[in-house]
Design a protein around this motif. Structure first.
Motif, PDB file in Angstrom:
ATOM      1  N   ARG A 224      -2.123  -4.933  -9.973  1.00 45.06           N
ATOM      2  CA  ARG A 224      -2.405  -4.813  -8.417  1.00 45.06           C
ATOM      3  C   ARG A 224      -2.566  -6.100  -7.865  1.00 45.06           C
ATOM      4  NH1 ARG A 224      -5.980  -4.093  -4.287  1.00 45.06           N
ATOM      5  NH2 ARG A 224      -5.521  -2.312  -2.943  1.00 45.06           N
ATOM      6  N   LYS A 225      -3.255  -7.028  -8.408  1.00 44.95           N
ATOM      7  CA  LYS A 225      -3.642  -8.382  -7.998  1.00 44.95           C
ATOM      8  C   LYS A 225      -2.410  -9.190  -8.148  1.00 44.95           C
ATOM      9  CE  LYS A 225      -6.072 -12.338  -9.286  1.00 44.95           C
ATOM     10  NZ  LYS A 225      -7.104 -13.069 -10.271  1.00 44.95           N
ATOM     11  N   THR A 226      -1.602  -9.051  -8.888  1.00 44.01           N
ATOM     12  CA  THR A 226      -0.527  -9.741  -9.121  1.00 44.01           C
ATOM     13  C   THR A 226       0.908  -9.139  -8.159  1.00 44.01           C
ATOM     14  OG1 THR A 226      -0.709 -10.236 -11.377  1.00 44.01           O
ATOM     15  CG2 THR A 226       1.629 -10.767 -10.911  1.00 44.01           C
ATOM     16  N   PHE A 227       0.825  -8.021  -7.898  1.00 41.60           N
ATOM     17  CA  PHE A 227       1.735  -7.491  -6.875  1.00 41.60           C
ATOM     18  C   PHE A 227       1.282  -8.071  -5.523  1.00 41.60           C
ATOM     19  CE2 PHE A 227       3.814  -4.399  -4.128  1.00 41.60           C
ATOM     20  CZ  PHE A 227       4.810  -4.076  -4.903  1.00 41.60           C
ATOM     21  N   LYS A 228       0.100  -8.101  -5.044  1.00 44.14           N
ATOM     22  CA  LYS A 228      -0.254  -8.394  -3.882  1.00 44.14           C
ATOM     23  C   LYS A 228       0.043 -10.155  -3.666  1.00 44.14           C
ATOM     24  CE  LYS A 228      -3.788  -7.966  -0.406  1.00 44.14           C
ATOM     25  NZ  LYS A 228      -5.057  -7.574  -0.129  1.00 44.14           N
ATOM     26  N   GLU A 229      -0.226 -10.770  -4.920  1.00 42.78           N
ATOM     27  CA  GLU A 229      -0.022 -12.264  -4.782  1.00 42.78           C
ATOM     28  C   GLU A 229       1.441 -12.543  -4.622  1.00 42.78           C
ATOM     29  OE1 GLU A 229       0.351 -15.652  -8.314  1.00 42.78           O
ATOM     30  OE2 GLU A 229      -1.620 -14.049  -8.476  1.00 42.78           O
ATOM     31  N   VAL A 230       2.594 -11.688  -5.312  1.00 42.45           N
ATOM     32  CA  VAL A 230       3.857 -12.166  -5.236  1.00 42.45           C
ATOM     33  C   VAL A 230       4.379 -11.489  -3.888  1.00 42.45           C
ATOM     34  CG1 VAL A 230       6.070 -11.756  -6.104  1.00 42.45           C
ATOM     35  CG2 VAL A 230       4.215 -11.908  -7.724  1.00 42.45           C
ATOM     36  N   LEU A 231       4.001 -10.327  -3.367  1.00 45.65           N
ATOM     37  CA  LEU A 231       4.560  -9.702  -2.075  1.00 45.65           C
ATOM     38  C   LEU A 231       3.822  -9.523  -0.847  1.00 45.65           C
ATOM     39  CD1 LEU A 231       6.462  -6.575  -4.155  1.00 45.65           C
ATOM     40  CD2 LEU A 231       7.500  -8.822  -3.288  1.00 45.65           C
ATOM     41  N   GLY A 232       2.563 -10.010  -1.197  1.00 51.93           N
ATOM     42  CA  GLY A 232       1.611 -10.153   0.074  1.00 51.93           C
ATOM     43  C   GLY A 232       1.174  -8.946   0.685  1.00 51.93           C
ATOM     44  N   THR A 233       1.207  -7.771  -0.098  1.00 49.08           N
ATOM     45  CA  THR A 233       0.483  -6.316   0.025  1.00 49.08           C
ATOM     46  C   THR A 233       0.446  -5.709  -1.122  1.00 49.08           C
ATOM     47  OG1 THR A 233       0.743  -4.450   1.531  1.00 49.08           O
ATOM     48  CG2 THR A 233       2.765  -5.375   0.357  1.00 49.08           C
ATOM     49  N   SER A 234      -0.452  -4.594  -1.099  1.00 39.91           N
ATOM     50  CA  SER A 234      -0.694  -3.828  -2.153  1.00 39.91           C
ATOM     51  C   SER A 234       0.442  -2.788  -2.564  1.00 39.91           C
ATOM     52  CB  SER A 234      -1.938  -3.008  -2.076  1.00 39.91           C
ATOM     53  OG  SER A 234      -1.764  -2.152  -1.061  1.00 39.91           O
ATOM     54  N   PRO A 235       0.327  -2.398  -3.839  1.00 32.66           N
ATOM     55  CA  PRO A 235       1.628  -1.612  -4.319  1.00 32.66           C
ATOM     56  C   PRO A 235       1.575  -0.371  -3.219  1.00 32.66           C
ATOM     57  CG  PRO A 235       0.505  -2.365  -6.265  1.00 32.66           C
ATOM     58  CD  PRO A 235      -0.419  -2.897  -4.878  1.00 32.66           C
ATOM     59  N   ASN A 236       0.285   0.156  -2.979  1.00 31.28           N
ATOM     60  CA  ASN A 236       0.359   1.538  -2.210  1.00 31.28           C
ATOM     61  C   ASN A 236       1.094   1.055  -0.855  1.00 31.28           C
ATOM     62  OD1 ASN A 236      -0.611   3.821  -3.716  1.00 31.28           O
ATOM     63  ND2 ASN A 236      -2.644   2.290  -3.885  1.00 31.28           N
ATOM     64  N   GLN A 237       0.460  -0.076  -0.236  1.00 30.82           N
ATOM     65  CA  GLN A 237       0.956  -0.122   1.104  1.00 30.82           C
ATOM     66  C   GLN A 237       2.262  -0.587   1.355  1.00 30.82           C
ATOM     67  OE1 GLN A 237      -1.074  -0.180   4.476  1.00 30.82           O
ATOM     68  NE2 GLN A 237      -2.126   1.007   2.914  1.00 30.82           N
ATOM     69  N   TYR A 238       2.944  -1.216   0.214  1.00 28.16           N
ATOM     70  CA  TYR A 238       4.218  -1.597   0.206  1.00 28.16           C
ATOM     71  C   TYR A 238       4.973  -0.144   0.182  1.00 28.16           C
ATOM     72  CZ  TYR A 238       8.847  -3.459  -1.566  1.00 28.16           C
ATOM     73  OH  TYR A 238       9.994  -3.746  -1.428  1.00 28.16           O
TER      74      TYR A 238
END
Length: 298
Positions: A224-238
């Motif tokens: 979850r932390k890395t996803f937000k770091e790379v894409l700028g948003t959380s997995p659920n929000q994406y």
């Protein structure tokens, strides 16, 4: 969803030519499963038989947003085309492509010519013999195409010049994607790209992100932390934004009720869908349908 084709041709455009770019045609199609391709509604001047293939007198950008298929070209062995792939076609280059029968696909395309287009597409990073560009699910690309189609529907006085600006924006996205793809990705980016593609393939399903992280041998906290770091948003929000963008496109392109759209996009009810759509997109989904009714296709 019904089979859908929306296709526009653009008149000769001296104003746009001064920009070094001329939009010739534009379209969007959802090609269903187990149907021959191209379908009978394909424009005559672009129709081709698989055995013969074709070559064009123009440049084309084709974006496959959903589904899978195959592409072949001079000097290039058969390529598997996955969702999130751009096919960049050059004048005079023989080619052929089609979706898999079991998946169908959703495609957007624009044909164009002009000195600036020629200059840009002859840059070192582009290769007419290898025209496959994998960009994944690109919201900016889809939003630009949607604005392009909406502009063509209305055909206001300035639409020819504005269409050229939108095409330049599309080409800029393609150019940036190619430059970024040529850079070596970090291991983090590779992992997140792989998972993002899986989210895109299962966009209208419930996704258990803890289970998804586990299947990829990742801790959920790190994922979850890395996803937000790379894409700028959380997995659920994406995932939520992905579903809302797809819902918006379905409303524009079909006669489905909002309840049917909500169900098709994996929302628990029309009420919840409408409420979350309004919250995230800042307008009601019903406004999309009203706008389309006020600007019928020509």
């Amino acid at each position: 969803m019904k089979q859908f084709r929306q296709y526009f041709t653009f008149a000769s455009n001296n104003t746009a030519d001064t920009l070094g770019i001329n939009v010739l045609n534009l379209g969007h199609n959802i090609h269903p499963v187990n149907k021959p391709y191209p379908d009978i509604q394909h424009p005559d001047s672009y129709y081709f038989e698989w055995e013969k293939g074709r070559s064009l007198k123009e440049y084309q950008i084709i974006y496959i947003s959903k589904g899978e298929g195959y592409f072949e070209s001079n000097g290039l062995p058969p390529q598997l085309i996955e969702s999130g792939t751009i096919i960049l076609l050059y004048p005079g280059i023989w080619h052929r492509f089609r979706p898999k029968e079991e998946t169908g696909w959703e495609e957007y395309w624009v044909g164009f010519s002009g000195a600036y287009a020629k200059y840009l597409l002859e840059q070192e990073c582009f290769n007419p013999q290898n025209p496959i560009i994998k960009v994944g699910f690109n919201t900016e690309f889809l939003e630009t195409f949607s604005r392009f189609i909406a502009l063509a529907e209305v055909q206001e006085a300035s639409y020819l010049k504005l269409s050229s600006f939108l095409l330049i924006q599309l080409l800029g996205i393609v150019y940036t994607s190619v430059l970024l793809s040529n850079q070596k990705k970090s291991r983090k980016e590779e992992i997140i790209d792989q998972i993002r593609n899986e989210i895109h393939r299962k966009w209208n399903n419930h996704i258990d992100f803890e289970e998804l992280a586990k299947r990829n041998n990742l801790s959920y906290v790190w994922f979850r932390k890395t996803f937000k770091e790379v894409l700028g948003t959380s997995p659920n929000q994406y995932h939520l934004l992905l579903k809302l963008r797809k819902a918006e496109q379905i409303i524009q392109d079909s006669n489905l009720t909002l309840s049917e759209v909500a169900y098709q996009c994996g929302f628990e009810s029309e009420f919840y869908f409408s409420r979350i759509f309004k919250k995230k997109m800042n307008y009601n989904p019903s406004e999309i349908r009203k706008k389309n009714m006020s600007h019928p296709e020509f």
